[in-house]
Design an enzyme around this catalytic site. Structure first.
Site, mmCIF file in Angstrom:
data_model
loop_
_atom_site.group_PDB
_atom_site.id
_atom_site.type_symbol
_atom_site.label_atom_id
_atom_site.label_comp_id
_atom_site.label_asym_id
_atom_site.label_seq_id
_atom_site.Cartn_x
_atom_site.Cartn_y
_atom_site.Cartn_z
ATOM 1 N N GLU A 1 -9.817 7.403 3.880
ATOM 2 C CA GLU A 1 -10.728 6.560 4.645
ATOM 3 C C GLU A 1 -10.075 5.194 4.757
ATOM 4 O OE1 GLU A 1 -11.348 6.492 1.243
ATOM 5 O OE2 GLU A 1 -11.042 4.321 1.295
ATOM 6 N N LYS B 1 0.813 -1.229 0.000
ATOM 7 C CA LYS B 1 0.000 0.000 0.000
ATOM 8 C C LYS B 1 0.843 1.275 0.000
ATOM 9 C CE LYS B 1 -4.453 -1.505 1.705
ATOM 10 N NZ LYS B 1 -4.265 -2.955 1.968
ATOM 11 N N SER C 1 1.554 -9.919 -1.164
ATOM 12 C CA SER C 1 1.177 -8.504 -0.966
ATOM 13 C C SER C 1 1.512 -7.957 0.415
ATOM 14 C CB SER C 1 -0.310 -8.319 -1.262
ATOM 15 O OG SER C 1 -1.100 -9.133 -0.414
HETATM 16 C C1 LIG Z 1 -5.130 -3.949 1.552
HETATM 17 C C2 LIG Z 1 -4.484 -5.215 1.256
HETATM 18 C C3 LIG Z 1 -4.914 -6.028 0.179
HETATM 19 C C4 LIG Z 1 -6.127 -5.715 -0.648
HETATM 20 O O1 LIG Z 1 -6.076 -4.527 -1.377
HETATM 21 P P1 LIG Z 1 -5.828 -4.481 -2.943
HETATM 22 O O2 LIG Z 1 -6.099 -3.073 -3.314
HETATM 23 O O3 LIG Z 1 -6.767 -5.441 -3.585
HETATM 24 O O4 LIG Z 1 -4.415 -4.865 -3.176
HETATM 25 C C5 LIG Z 1 -4.212 -7.201 -0.091
HETATM 26 N N1 LIG Z 1 -3.151 -7.574 0.656
HETATM 27 C C6 LIG Z 1 -2.720 -6.819 1.705
HETATM 28 C C7 LIG Z 1 -1.557 -7.301 2.489
HETATM 29 C C8 LIG Z 1 -3.362 -5.625 2.031
HETATM 30 O O5 LIG Z 1 -2.925 -4.901 3.072
#
Ligand SMILES: *Cc1c(COP(=O)(O)O)cnc(C)c1O
Length: 394
Positions: free
Chosen positions: A112, A90, A378
């Site tokens: 938000e 993020k 992610s």
């Molecule tokens: C917020 C988050 C997501 C989901 O958000 P996307 O916009 O779909 O990427 C996925 N993995 C993690 C670790 C997150 O913090």
């Protein structure tokens, strides 16, 4: 040939655009007019790349997961976004947007947040730049996500409680939009995924595309090709997925796989599998697929992972779904948790529960020995330890 990028009117096929109240038009006009001019400038790129390197810790490794590959008899690589500062992808986006906001002369940031992850990433870059930060959060989410609320406060942000409606993410979004309408000149609204009115989905995808471009370069060194056979990512709003997919959107020999959260099961009434359960409509200023009742009220989504329980998906992904360019798979809570444990014990990497969903496709799809599969890792699982502990009675 079909093109899966955004077109000049801000649409991916039938999806996207900017369906906004008239009072928001000046804010959106300003962004639409300036976002490419600024983000494509040498000045911007220099600052963005330097912070990605020195502050976020990029490039993140592309890691060949040897034991996992042996077990599934194919080649599996993990793009390690879990190693980014603040623990997930993020921050790539919030760094980009804060530099843009500065260049637009903004003095104040609003955002938000649902689970609090985007709130933390936003509060972080505001502290970095010394800019005032207000984060809207539903009253219920504030009590569910206490550690992230504490992080935001520690970083100097003000957390404002949204007390109307279901007191969750969509109510926080309404409050943020109200604030932005009241403060169009000095305030920038940092949206955390590839959602919202044009240009947000494209802007956020471009900031996150560093994930995909790094992957290409790293793969070329390791496999003598810059094209994997599969790119796989979990999809909440869709930003980590969009970032990995971005350079491959029009390479039809690269299979795109989107993994959604089925919650307690697609037909259980407690799910966040938007592509299956969703219908076309408008959410947060964008035409896309969303979970709604027959008379158009947004349905409250559910997933054990707070980052995936968003009632819509970004317009890029809605188009990948409708055009069949992307394969969509939904994974329930139990499967995701099982894979979180599996990845921890087979590779020594504890993933965020969002991320765990993606790995579960290893048992849902067939792969060949010489396939090259990229998983977007992610985020890291530190924030989810309590959930893992309670689930597995560790
Ligand atoms: C917020 C988050 C997501 C989901 O958000 P996307 O916009 O779909 O990427 C996925 N993995 C993690 C670790 C997150 O913090």
């Amino acid at each position: 040939m079909e093109n899966f990028n955004i077109n000049k009117d801000g649409f991916y096929g039938d999806f996207g655009g900017a369906f906004i109240p008239e009072m928001l038009q000046p804010n959106i006009d300003e962004l639409q007019k300036n976002y490419l001019k600024i983000t494509e400038s040498t000045d911007f790129k220099k600052e963005f790349n330097k912070l990605l390197t020195d502050y976020v810790g990029r490039p993140t490794p592309l890691y060949f997961a040897k034991r996992l590959s042996n077990k599934y008899k194919t080649k599996i690589y993990l793009k390690r976004e879990d190693l980014c500062h603040t623990g997930a992808h993020k921050i790539n986006n919030t760094i980009g947007q804060i530099i843009l906001a500065k260049k637009l002369g903004k003095k104040r940031i609003i955002a938000e947040t649902g689970a609090g992850q985007h709130g933390v990433a936003t509060a972080t870059v505001c502290a970095l730049m010394g800019i005032e930060c207000v984060v809207y959060m539903g009253e219920i989410d504030i009590s569910r996500q206490a550690p992230n609320v504490a992080r935001m406060k520690m970083l100097g942000a003000k957390v404002r409680s949204a007390t109307s409606g279901s007191r969750t993410l969509k109510d926080a979004t309404n409050e943020a939009i109200r604030d932005w309408i009241a403060n169009p000149i000095d305030t920038h609204y940092i949206i955390g995924s590839v959602v919202g009115p044009h240009p947000y989905p494209d802007m956020v995808a471009r900031f996150q595309s560093v994930i995909g471009y790094e992957t290409k370069k790293q793969l070329l060194e390791m496999e003598q090709t810059d094209k994997p056979t599969h790119v796989i990512a979990c999809v909440g709003g869709g930003s980590n997925a969009a970032g990995l997919f971005y350079p491959f959107l029009n390479d039809l020999d690269v299979e795109i796989v989107c993994v959604e959260a089925a919650g307690k099961g697609v037909n259980s009434g407690e799910s966040a599998a938007t592509s299956i359960l969703g219908t076309e409509g408008i959410i947060h200023g964008s035409k896309t697929l969303l979970m709604q009742t027959q008379d158009g009220q947004i349905t409250e989504p559910y997933s054990i992972s707070a980052g995936l329980d968003y009632p819509g998906i970004g317009p890029m992904h809605a188009n990948l779904f409708k055009s069949n360019r992307g394969k969509f798979i939904s994974i329930d809570d139990d499967d995701a948790m099982k894979w979180g444990l599996m990845l921890s014990q087979i590779e020594g990497i504890i993933p965020a529960i969002e991320t765990s969903h993606a790995f579960a496709v290893l048992e849902k799809m067939d792969f060949n020995r010489d396939d090259i599969i990229i998983f977007n890792c992610s985020g890291r699982g530190d924030k989810d330890l309590d959930t893992y502990i309670n689930y597995f009675k560790l």
